[in-house]
Motif scaffolding. Sequence first.
Motif, PDB file in Angstrom:
ATOM      1  N   ASP A 109       0.818  -1.208   0.000  1.00  0.00           N
ATOM      2  CA  ASP A 109       0.000   0.000   0.000  1.00  0.00           C
ATOM      3  C   ASP A 109       0.857   1.266   0.000  1.00  0.00           C
ATOM      4  O   ASP A 109       2.083   1.225   0.102  1.00  0.00           O
ATOM      5  N   GLN A 110       0.194   2.393  -0.052  1.00  0.00           N
ATOM      6  CA  GLN A 110       0.839   3.695  -0.170  1.00  0.00           C
ATOM      7  C   GLN A 110       1.783   3.964   1.014  1.00  0.00           C
ATOM      8  O   GLN A 110       1.375   3.915   2.170  1.00  0.00           O
ATOM      9  N   HIS A 111       3.046   4.231   0.673  1.00  0.00           N
ATOM     10  CA  HIS A 111       4.058   4.501   1.692  1.00  0.00           C
ATOM     11  C   HIS A 111       5.057   5.504   1.133  1.00  0.00           C
ATOM     12  O   HIS A 111       5.186   5.673  -0.077  1.00  0.00           O
ATOM     13  N   HIS A 124       8.897   7.809   0.832  1.00  0.00           N
ATOM     14  CA  HIS A 124      10.360   7.738   0.818  1.00  0.00           C
ATOM     15  C   HIS A 124      10.931   9.146   0.763  1.00  0.00           C
ATOM     16  O   HIS A 124      10.321  10.049   0.174  1.00  0.00           O
ATOM     17  N   THR A 129       5.422   9.310  -2.505  1.00  0.00           N
ATOM     18  CA  THR A 129       4.733   8.103  -2.044  1.00  0.00           C
ATOM     19  C   THR A 129       4.466   7.211  -3.251  1.00  0.00           C
ATOM     20  O   THR A 129       4.349   7.693  -4.386  1.00  0.00           O
ATOM     21  N   THR A 143       2.935   2.935  -4.544  1.00  0.00           N
ATOM     22  CA  THR A 143       2.393   1.605  -4.281  1.00  0.00           C
ATOM     23  C   THR A 143       2.979   0.648  -5.311  1.00  0.00           C
ATOM     24  O   THR A 143       3.365   1.051  -6.416  1.00  0.00           O
ATOM     25  N   TRP A 160      12.783   3.385   8.915  1.00  0.00           N
ATOM     26  CA  TRP A 160      11.673   2.879   8.113  1.00  0.00           C
ATOM     27  C   TRP A 160      11.997   3.070   6.633  1.00  0.00           C
ATOM     28  O   TRP A 160      12.948   2.462   6.149  1.00  0.00           O
ATOM     29  N   ASN A 161      11.225   3.880   5.911  1.00  0.00           N
ATOM     30  CA  ASN A 161      11.443   4.093   4.477  1.00  0.00           C
ATOM     31  C   ASN A 161      12.205   5.379   4.176  1.00  0.00           C
ATOM     32  O   ASN A 161      12.254   5.799   3.019  1.00  0.00           O
ATOM     33  N   TRP A 204       4.647  12.360   7.693  1.00  0.00           N
ATOM     34  CA  TRP A 204       3.864  11.172   7.351  1.00  0.00           C
ATOM     35  C   TRP A 204       2.757  10.927   8.373  1.00  0.00           C
ATOM     36  O   TRP A 204       1.624  10.602   8.013  1.00  0.00           O
ATOM     37  N   TYR A 254      -3.008   3.725   3.320  1.00  0.00           N
ATOM     38  CA  TYR A 254      -2.032   4.428   4.168  1.00  0.00           C
ATOM     39  C   TYR A 254      -1.352   3.404   5.067  1.00  0.00           C
ATOM     40  O   TYR A 254      -2.021   2.705   5.819  1.00  0.00           O
ATOM     41  N   VAL A 255      -0.038   3.310   4.959  1.00  0.00           N
ATOM     42  CA  VAL A 255       0.735   2.435   5.839  1.00  0.00           C
ATOM     43  C   VAL A 255       1.239   3.272   7.005  1.00  0.00           C
ATOM     44  O   VAL A 255       2.050   4.180   6.806  1.00  0.00           O
ATOM     45  N   LEU A 270       3.270   4.775  10.187  1.00  0.00           N
ATOM     46  CA  LEU A 270       4.656   4.740  10.650  1.00  0.00           C
ATOM     47  C   LEU A 270       4.779   3.694  11.742  1.00  0.00           C
ATOM     48  O   LEU A 270       4.008   3.702  12.698  1.00  0.00           O
TER      49      LEU A 270
END
Length: 293
Positions: free
Chosen positions: A55-57, A59, A100, A102, A254-255, A271, A285-286, A288
């Motif tokens: 899913d949407q995350h 960077h 972001t 996917t 994390w990312n 985020w 939505y992923v 944190l």
Amino acid sequence: MSNEGLIIPERSRDIGDFLVGRLIPFRKKRMVGPFIFIDHMGPTTIKKGHYMDVDQHPHIGLSTLTYMLEGELMHRDSIGTEQRISPGSVNWMVAGSGVTHTERTPNDLRDDVEFTAHGYQIWVALPKHLEDIEPEFHHIDFEQIPQWTDRNATFKLIAGKGYGRVSPVPVHSDLFMIDITSQEQYELHISGELEGEIGICIVKGSITACDDSIEQGNMLISKTEDACKITLQPNTHVLLFGGKPFPEERYIHWNFVSSSKEKLEIAKTKWNNKEFPKVPGDNTYVPLPVPRF
């Protein structure tokens, strides 16, 4: 091993219906050249009800390199990209100041189609002066990747430069990523062909280096300037990657990747507050991850 720094075993983890093996970062080796993260995806059988869906995350501070050996994925991002990737092609997303995205199994492969998904998700840290550039996306088809043979081995220059060739992937630092397969025993020459640190990821088969045998599922870290002889055993497939390391340390949460811990904290807050750009038409939505103590 006389001049190999480290052998890193692949650490497996399950993300829903997909098995992923983490190679770096590793506690004794955080980066190889500018490469800061490598996940080995699969091989996994994709069938009805069991898909590869991320899913949407977000960077920041890095470029993602997606390279599939088998199967296909659909990439969508907040700059409006919608790009399907097939085996041998490269998706290169520059996150820069923030993006972001996917990655999902394509819609036409989500019914009764059964196939194998196998590939690598790789993060390449950006140079310090380019960490905040505008996001970009580039897709390079399989046919555009430099390919050649040497004796009984086949080479593909996925990104960067090496062996007198340059990949069309628009990288931002001195690096290389090379796919090598050999059906018979093959002595791999590295000296003078590549520059910087080197990682050798054994996808299939085994290699012999400095009189040690390293099997598939491991990664060997070395220095190109003093690498000892490396021999690919029959039916072996390896990925070489690395390059010149950055002068500054890189931090990862994390990312997010950055030379600044402050920028990581800002990205985390953004985020959490849902202030990052969104993938058009996607409301996933992923969260944190919450630190474990």
